[in-house]
Design a protein around this motif. Structure first.
Motif, mmCIF file in Angstrom:
data_model
loop_
_atom_site.group_PDB
_atom_site.id
_atom_site.type_symbol
_atom_site.label_atom_id
_atom_site.label_comp_id
_atom_site.label_asym_id
_atom_site.label_seq_id
_atom_site.Cartn_x
_atom_site.Cartn_y
_atom_site.Cartn_z
ATOM 1 N N THR A 33 -31.285 -53.897 15.928
ATOM 2 C CA THR A 33 -29.837 -53.689 15.887
ATOM 3 C C THR A 33 -29.366 -53.058 17.190
ATOM 4 O O THR A 33 -28.355 -53.479 17.771
ATOM 5 N N ALA A 34 -30.082 -52.055 17.641
ATOM 6 C CA ALA A 34 -29.716 -51.403 18.901
ATOM 7 C C ALA A 34 -29.803 -52.388 20.067
ATOM 8 O O ALA A 34 -28.929 -52.394 20.948
ATOM 9 N N GLN A 35 -30.829 -53.229 20.101
ATOM 10 C CA GLN A 35 -30.972 -54.231 21.160
ATOM 11 C C GLN A 35 -29.827 -55.238 21.121
ATOM 12 O O GLN A 35 -29.272 -55.602 22.149
ATOM 13 N N LEU A 36 -29.469 -55.674 19.918
ATOM 14 C CA LEU A 36 -28.380 -56.627 19.760
ATOM 15 C C LEU A 36 -27.064 -56.030 20.247
ATOM 16 O O LEU A 36 -26.297 -56.682 20.961
ATOM 17 N N GLU A 37 -26.810 -54.784 19.880
ATOM 18 C CA GLU A 37 -25.582 -54.129 20.328
ATOM 19 C C GLU A 37 -25.577 -53.962 21.847
ATOM 20 O O GLU A 37 -24.544 -54.131 22.487
ATOM 21 N N ALA A 38 -26.718 -53.640 22.392
ATOM 22 C CA ALA A 38 -26.786 -53.472 23.839
ATOM 23 C C ALA A 38 -26.539 -54.795 24.560
ATOM 24 O O ALA A 38 -25.862 -54.838 25.586
ATOM 25 N N LEU A 39 -27.073 -55.887 24.041
ATOM 26 C CA LEU A 39 -26.908 -57.189 24.674
ATOM 27 C C LEU A 39 -25.497 -57.741 24.528
ATOM 28 O O LEU A 39 -24.968 -58.369 25.442
ATOM 29 N N THR A 40 -24.900 -57.536 23.375
ATOM 30 C CA THR A 40 -23.555 -58.077 23.140
ATOM 31 C C THR A 40 -22.468 -57.122 23.581
ATOM 32 O O THR A 40 -21.312 -57.507 23.701
ATOM 33 N N GLY A 41 -22.821 -55.866 23.816
ATOM 34 C CA GLY A 41 -21.830 -54.873 24.200
ATOM 35 C C GLY A 41 -20.975 -54.448 23.025
ATOM 36 O O GLY A 41 -19.981 -53.771 23.172
#
Length: 200
Positions: A33-41
């Motif tokens: 989830t953290a990676q996804l948020e970081a990638l999508t902003g």
């Protein structure tokens, strides 16, 4: 305080290792989830902002590191591409190397078959060839970049071809030894210091 109702725990039989698997899965989902948020902003909380800020800071540091590395690994430009005063500084250093290393170590007395001009820096072709040999010498005599065979490679691939071209009868000093050139000649052992010329 009123008595809180007892929590009802269903009587399930769960294999012992399953609790560890569930905790591992929770941790993995949180990381993804953290990676996804970081990638999508896309972040709805301060944690996401912090990770985005961290990424920006990291990117800034990487950019600065890249610039530092580029500056550190830039190679010296070829002398004929320089303008004054950089050309003058590079030529002064080249004269010091030619007169301090090349002339005393490698040149014998000039002859019709092995020409040399004591004012070689007035011949652009000679400056170009000698500068190229000097740049190669700087690299090939550094064991960190070329190992212990660097000097041998420098002699074979750089010095010998450069001297053959420079000292041949068709080379840039061809007119000097025939007396057609206005520059006087002398033995290479008498080459004046570059710094002496600069002071005069």
């Amino acid at each position: 305080m009123a008595d809180e109702p007892e929590e009802i725990v269903p009587g399930l039989t769960v294999p012992v290792g399953m609790f560890e698997d569930i905790e591992d899965l929770k941790a993995k989902v949180a990381w993804l989830t953290a990676q996804l948020e970081a990638l999508t902003g896309d972040s709805g909380d301060e944690t996401g902002k912090a990770s985005a800020d961290d990424e920006d800071a990291t990117a800034g540091r990487e950019g600065a590191d890249d610039e530092g590395e580029e500056e550190e690994w830039q190679y010296p430009p070829f002398i004929l591409l320089l303008d004054p005063p950089q050309y003058d500084d590079e030529l002064r250093a080249l004269i010091e190397w030619v007169e301090g290393v090349l002339v005393p170590g490698y040149l014998g007395e000039p002859s019709p078959d092995a020409r040399w001009c004591h004012l070689w820096w007035e011949h652009p072709v000679a400056v170009a060839r000698l500068h190229a040999a000097w740049l190669a010498w700087q690299e090939c005599t550094d064991p960190a970049s070329c190992g212990y065979t660097g000097p041998s490679v420098w002699h074979r691939d750089h010095l010998d071809p450069a001297l053959r071209e420079l000292r041949s009868s068709a080379g840039p000093f061809g007119g000097c030894t025939k007396g057609e050139h206005q520059i006087g000649h002398r033995l290479p052992s008498l080459v004046p210091s570059a710094w002496t010329h600069a002071e005069e």
